[in-house]
Design a protein around this motif. Structure first.
Motif, PDB file in Angstrom:
ATOM      1  N   LEU A  98       0.752  -1.187  -0.035  1.00  0.00           N
ATOM      2  CA  LEU A  98       0.021  -0.007   0.239  1.00  0.00           C
ATOM      3  C   LEU A  98       0.954   1.246  -0.114  1.00  0.00           C
ATOM      4  O   LEU A  98       0.403   2.284  -0.684  1.00  0.00           O
ATOM      5  CB  LEU A  98      -0.851  -0.016   1.336  1.00  0.00           C
ATOM      6  N   ARG A  99       1.946   1.301   0.696  1.00  0.00           N
ATOM      7  CA  ARG A  99       2.772   2.272   0.805  1.00  0.00           C
ATOM      8  C   ARG A  99       3.397   2.971  -0.434  1.00  0.00           C
ATOM      9  O   ARG A  99       3.248   4.164  -0.673  1.00  0.00           O
ATOM     10  CB  ARG A  99       3.766   2.323   2.074  1.00  0.00           C
ATOM     11  N   HIS A 174     -13.526  -2.030  -8.565  1.00  0.00           N
ATOM     12  CA  HIS A 174     -12.175  -1.393  -8.566  1.00  0.00           C
ATOM     13  C   HIS A 174     -11.944  -1.460 -10.223  1.00  0.00           C
ATOM     14  O   HIS A 174     -12.101  -2.440 -10.763  1.00  0.00           O
ATOM     15  CB  HIS A 174     -11.213  -2.227  -7.955  1.00  0.00           C
ATOM     16  N   ARG A 175     -11.934  -0.148 -10.881  1.00  0.00           N
ATOM     17  CA  ARG A 175     -11.559   0.101 -12.139  1.00  0.00           C
ATOM     18  C   ARG A 175     -10.065   0.021 -12.481  1.00  0.00           C
ATOM     19  O   ARG A 175      -9.779  -0.016 -13.679  1.00  0.00           O
ATOM     20  CB  ARG A 175     -12.377   1.326 -12.915  1.00  0.00           C
ATOM     21  N   CYS A 176      -9.224   0.406 -11.428  1.00  0.00           N
ATOM     22  CA  CYS A 176      -7.979   0.505 -11.690  1.00  0.00           C
ATOM     23  C   CYS A 176      -7.317   0.121 -10.434  1.00  0.00           C
ATOM     24  O   CYS A 176      -8.099  -0.163  -9.177  1.00  0.00           O
ATOM     25  CB  CYS A 176      -7.535   1.720 -12.089  1.00  0.00           C
ATOM     26  N   LEU A 177      -5.781   0.235 -10.226  1.00  0.00           N
ATOM     27  CA  LEU A 177      -5.322  -0.483  -9.151  1.00  0.00           C
ATOM     28  C   LEU A 177      -5.112   0.791  -7.929  1.00  0.00           C
ATOM     29  O   LEU A 177      -5.410   0.448  -6.707  1.00  0.00           O
ATOM     30  CB  LEU A 177      -3.822  -0.415  -9.416  1.00  0.00           C
ATOM     31  N   GLU A 178      -5.329   1.791  -8.370  1.00  0.00           N
ATOM     32  CA  GLU A 178      -5.556   3.118  -7.462  1.00  0.00           C
ATOM     33  C   GLU A 178      -7.177   3.023  -6.552  1.00  0.00           C
ATOM     34  O   GLU A 178      -6.964   3.032  -5.588  1.00  0.00           O
ATOM     35  CB  GLU A 178      -5.520   4.412  -8.064  1.00  0.00           C
ATOM     36  N   ASP A 179      -7.820   2.666  -7.292  1.00  0.00           N
ATOM     37  CA  ASP A 179      -9.316   2.162  -6.729  1.00  0.00           C
ATOM     38  C   ASP A 179      -9.035   1.187  -5.636  1.00  0.00           C
ATOM     39  O   ASP A 179      -9.491   1.308  -4.436  1.00  0.00           O
ATOM     40  CB  ASP A 179     -10.239   1.663  -7.446  1.00  0.00           C
ATOM     41  N   ARG A 180      -8.390   0.075  -5.847  1.00  0.00           N
ATOM     42  CA  ARG A 180      -8.197  -1.151  -4.934  1.00  0.00           C
ATOM     43  C   ARG A 180      -7.350  -0.615  -3.804  1.00  0.00           C
ATOM     44  O   ARG A 180      -7.521  -0.904  -2.647  1.00  0.00           O
ATOM     45  CB  ARG A 180      -7.413  -2.207  -5.720  1.00  0.00           C
ATOM     46  N   LEU A 181      -6.145   0.112  -4.117  1.00  0.00           N
ATOM     47  CA  LEU A 181      -5.391   0.443  -3.177  1.00  0.00           C
ATOM     48  C   LEU A 181      -5.954   1.518  -2.090  1.00  0.00           C
ATOM     49  O   LEU A 181      -5.833   1.579  -1.064  1.00  0.00           O
ATOM     50  CB  LEU A 181      -3.966   1.228  -3.515  1.00  0.00           C
ATOM     51  N   GLY A 182      -6.706   2.301  -2.666  1.00  0.00           N
ATOM     52  CA  GLY A 182      -7.783   3.239  -1.832  1.00  0.00           C
ATOM     53  C   GLY A 182      -8.588   2.642  -0.890  1.00  0.00           C
ATOM     54  O   GLY A 182      -8.732   2.983   0.112  1.00  0.00           O
ATOM     55  N   VAL A 197      -1.904  -5.588   2.404  1.00  0.00           N
ATOM     56  CA  VAL A 197      -1.438  -5.617   1.112  1.00  0.00           C
ATOM     57  C   VAL A 197      -2.930  -5.772   0.299  1.00  0.00           C
ATOM     58  O   VAL A 197      -3.904  -6.198   0.438  1.00  0.00           O
ATOM     59  CB  VAL A 197      -0.411  -6.938   0.441  1.00  0.00           C
ATOM     60  N   ALA A 198      -2.710  -5.442  -1.236  1.00  0.00           N
ATOM     61  CA  ALA A 198      -3.841  -5.745  -2.069  1.00  0.00           C
ATOM     62  C   ALA A 198      -3.342  -6.584  -3.116  1.00  0.00           C
ATOM     63  O   ALA A 198      -2.263  -6.861  -3.541  1.00  0.00           O
ATOM     64  CB  ALA A 198      -3.945  -4.197  -2.665  1.00  0.00           C
ATOM     65  N   ASP A 199      -4.503  -7.379  -3.662  1.00  0.00           N
ATOM     66  CA  ASP A 199      -4.533  -8.105  -4.725  1.00  0.00           C
ATOM     67  C   ASP A 199      -4.103  -7.522  -5.943  1.00  0.00           C
ATOM     68  O   ASP A 199      -4.404  -6.249  -6.025  1.00  0.00           O
ATOM     69  CB  ASP A 199      -5.768  -8.949  -4.866  1.00  0.00           C
TER      70      ASP A 199
END
Length: 261
Positions: A98-99, A174-182, A197-199
């Motif tokens: 995430l960081r 989630h449409r993009c990695l930023e969505d999932r990380l958020g 952590v994110a998948d």
């Protein structure tokens, strides 16, 4: 190749169809309030405890819908096609930190021969968020013998899919990695001290471990030594705690033998 793939998909569909139809009928029945209250009351009597809170669904939530059927089918298919199996090599899939958004692998978090607990879930899975605090207490209790990672996967009940009014957060797909990380950052704030952590957006961990809606695993020496049931009904922190209890006892006995010798 296309013919072989189509044949494989057809076989999978035929195998999964009976259990999917059973799940669909159950969802349809649960839309009747009298049935829903009776079923969940019985579950509460049989299974409800501090570690494994019973499933709870508000009257306003519709169980049988096109979106719910798609979600249930998706979960059954992931479970059937997963590559993770008890006693076998653990899939070393990719996750994102995430960081700094750095890519790493599941087994990177395993330390020596210590067990590694994997907890898969998302913020829109109401039972998972309820049980997350209990999970946090358990991993702290056994931090001397095991490590843990929470893997944030695709949303169980996205606001633009099978939405649940019981979900503590309304988050779209989630449409993009930023969505999932958020979304994963929200969970990270819920469980300070737990590694989250994110998948990947390819959903590689979710697919390999059949983790949707939520699921627990324990890895050791690169193998799967505990495989929990499919959530939400098969998600059991009590089973996780029992496994860790037995492991701690076995470690203690081994140390006593070494000291005695």
């Amino acid at each position: 190749m296309n013919t072989v793939k189509a044949l494989k998909n057809a076989i999978v569909c035929l195998i999964l169809l009976p259990r999917f139809l059973f799940a669909a009928i159950m969802l349809w029945f649960l839309d009747f309030q009298c049935v829903r209250k009776r079923v969940f009351f019985k579950m509460k009597q049989q299974e409800g405890n501090i570690v494994d809170p019973p499933l709870c669904v508000s009257d306003s939530n519709r169980m049988f819908s096109w979106e719910s059927l798609k979600a249930v089918w998706h979960g059954h298919k992931l479970d059937f096609l997963k590559s993770a199996h008890l006693g076998y090599i653990a899939p070393n899939t990719e996750v994102v930190q995430l960081r700094d958004q750095r890519r790493s692998r599941i087994l990177d978090y395993a330390k020596d021969k210590r067990p590694l607990i994997l907890n898969f879930g998302s913020c829109t899975c109401p039972p998972f968020m309820t049980r997350l605090k209990a999970f946090q207490r358990v991993v702290r209790q056994y931090a001397d013998v095991a490590d843990s990672v929470v893997v944030y996967i695709e949303e169980a009940h996205p606001s633009d899919g099978w939405m649940s009014s019981d979900a503590p957060y309304q988050i779209p797909k989630h449409r993009c990695l930023e969505d999932r990380l958020g979304a994963a950052q929200i969970m990270n704030r819920e469980v300070p001290g737990c590694l989250v952590v994110a998948d990947s957006m390819e959903n590689s961990s979710n697919a390999a471990y059949g983790a949707y809606f939520d699921r627990l695993y324990i890895l050791q020496d690169g193998k799967i030594v505990y495989q929990g049931g499919r959530g939400p009904e098969g998600y059991r922190i009590s089973e996780l705690r029992d496994w860790l209890d037995q492991y701690r006892i076995s470690v203690g006995n081994s140390r006593n033998v070494v000291i005695h010798v």
